[in-house]
Design an enzyme around this catalytic site. Sequence first.
Site, PDB file in Angstrom:
ATOM      1  N   GLU A 254      11.751 -70.929 -18.578  1.00  0.00           N
ATOM      2  CA  GLU A 254      13.091 -71.480 -18.337  1.00  0.00           C
ATOM      3  C   GLU A 254      13.434 -72.276 -19.578  1.00  0.00           C
ATOM      4  OE1 GLU A 254      15.902 -73.617 -18.095  1.00  0.00           O
ATOM      5  OE2 GLU A 254      14.856 -74.926 -16.680  1.00  0.00           O
ATOM      6  N   CYS A 288      19.477 -78.298 -19.417  1.00  0.00           N
ATOM      7  CA  CYS A 288      19.431 -77.005 -20.112  1.00  0.00           C
ATOM      8  C   CYS A 288      20.571 -76.077 -19.722  1.00  0.00           C
ATOM      9  CB  CYS A 288      18.091 -76.327 -19.847  1.00  0.00           C
ATOM     10  SG  CYS A 288      17.652 -76.262 -18.102  1.00  0.00           S
TER      11      CYS A 288
END
Length: 494
Positions: A254, A288
Amino acid sequence: MSTGTFVVSQPLNYRGGARVEPADASGTEKAFEPATGRVIATFTCSGEKEVNLAVQNAKAAFKIWSQKSGMERCRILLEAARIIREREDEIATMECINNGKSIFEARLDIDISWQCLEYYAGLAASMAGEHIQLPGGSFGYTRREPLGVCVGIGAWNYPFQIASWKSAPALACGNAMVFKPSPFTPVSALLLAEIYSEAGVPPGLFNVVQGGAATGQFLCQHPDVAKVSFTGSVPTGMKIMEMSAKGIKPVTLELGGKSPLIIFSDCDMNNAVKGALMANFLTQGQVCCNGTRVFVQKEILDKFTEEVVKQTQRIKIGDPLLEDTRMGPLINRPHLERVLGFVKVAKEQGAKVLCGGDIYVPEDPKLKDGYYMRPCVLTNCRDDMTCVKEEIFGPVMSILSFDTEAEVLERANDTTFGLAAGVFTRDIQRAHRVVAELQAGTCFINNYNVSPVELPFGGYKKSGFGRENGRVTIEYYSQLKTVCVEMGDVESAF
């Protein structure tokens, strides 16, 4: 506990059901309190010997845990979730001190954490294969089995939540985990380890090792590690993938993002403005999946921008432990300077700063050395600007205008990232049409940065692969065995 008072006084490694000093070292690190700039811990990074002890300890615990029924694992995970709920304020306070996010946000993170454990507790007993009928009364069946010792490597923006997201599905499937937090935020993963022990997992099932790149390398290259799950930057993710590939280890990555948020002229303006703030300023912009490229249709550009600036200027910055604070400090001094550097380059390239983008010094003298900045809104942005192309990872929103749906889709997808995307519109057909074309693993319609644990989360392209959360994650923490059963005689070719 108040800001400026906490100091770590116990070991930050966890092995065999207890806090321990590492058996060997690969360096030392300092952890800071972002709100004050104080050092709250100086700790030893785990060396190869300590990593091996943690893995072997987890391997022994795996043999016990993997033999428990799904219902037995379910009950223990539910107990861990209950303890997290009970200790929510304590854990959230620790997140604020070590990470800098507001107590308001930290409590939401802890809520999501215990919900994640509850969700996977419910799935623990549902792991099953399938039966396949074959000719002549023969049949086959599949078994979904755990992998073994998994490694979780966390990021500093959601320390406790990421540890929960990685460990809950791993443990539900019958695996053990060795977890390495970011060296910037080493504290709260220990709380999760202690909670798992209190809930009744075998000693060693969830171990914590501290350290930086060297410690991570020892973990990824360990022959007894079956899988690596990493949250962090693209360059580090590439290295982890390379190291894991040498041992044929599956990975979940991720990674970063530069996500588009598309605001059409028929949107609900109030919700679109709130969505843009949610997409850019949670956790001081250090998220993110943030929608930092805000594309606004020209018909509403001026009105939207005016409202965004007005709401951004109202954000209360300050002591993260105060109930009315909505933005705390950034993670550390170098990162603050990096984010401010992006704003400087944006201005040099022709962007206009409508608000923020500079250092903020709170009135409280104990906060004067903290890492604060005012949230920033940039306009006059172009697609080729550094602030539009690169992940800033701070409270900086770039507003761009567009004319047509086809145009904005082409521009939105013109990136090497593909973690998330969002669209605000009242036209339900357009909403689904647009998200179908967006090259992103996680898309939002008329909202942004919500994280239901029932939904898979992850990216496309260089934002990584594999998923966190949702039922599908069970597949990433287990392996499939096929069994073929012959009910007749063997038909031999010999």
